[in-house]
Design a protein around this motif. Structure first.
Motif, PDB file in Angstrom:
ATOM      1  N   VAL A  62      41.090   6.862 -22.312  1.00 51.89           N
ATOM      2  CA  VAL A  62      41.008   7.436 -23.513  1.00 51.89           C
ATOM      3  C   VAL A  62      40.504   6.774 -24.481  1.00 51.89           C
ATOM      4  N   PHE A  66      41.077   8.661 -28.139  1.00 52.48           N
ATOM      5  CA  PHE A  66      42.519   8.711 -28.761  1.00 52.48           C
ATOM      6  C   PHE A  66      42.599   7.584 -29.768  1.00 52.48           C
ATOM      7  N   MET A  81      44.381  12.738 -30.680  1.00 55.87           N
ATOM      8  CA  MET A  81      43.651  12.719 -29.582  1.00 55.87           C
ATOM      9  C   MET A  81      42.388  13.867 -29.853  1.00 55.87           C
TER      10      MET A  81
END
Length: 113
Positions: A62, A66, A81
């Motif tokens: 991520v 994120f 996100m």
């Protein structure tokens, strides 16, 4: 003690969602807050954490997409996100750590291709 998460939902690939989690009833200083996720048939995994001083930690999957943030005064943690992928589909759980661990009820995030 309660961790109330919100912000999950259904989004197309490439879209964005913002999760929030407010902790209440915790009488001790929260050292770390964060998000974990569990996809069907898989183990729960770390997504991101943030310490009370602001130090962050992200799963490799991520990073760059994120962003975790925290409001210490409100005992609230956020997860922005972006550029969501179908493999981000999971139930996302809020976590808070004092001298013990606390977990929220989970919020579903579904990313369609």
């Amino acid at each position: 003690v309660q961790l109330q998460a919100s912000g999950g939902g259904l989004v197309q690939a490439g879209g964005s969602l913002r999760l929030s989690c407010a902790a209440s009833g915790i009488g001790f200083s929260i050292k770390v807050m964060g998000w974990y996720r569990q996809a069907p048939g898989k183990q729960r995994e770390l997504v991101a954490t943030i310490a009370s001083g602001g130090t962050t930690n992200y799963a490799d999957s991520v990073k760059g997409r994120f962003t975790i943030a925290r409001d210490n005064a409100k005992n609230t943690v956020y997860l922005q996100m972006n550029s969501l992928k179908p493999e981000d589909t999971a139930v996302y759980y809020c976590h808070a750590q004092t001298w013990r661990n606390y977990w929220g009820q989970g919020t579903q995030v579904t990313v369609s291709s």
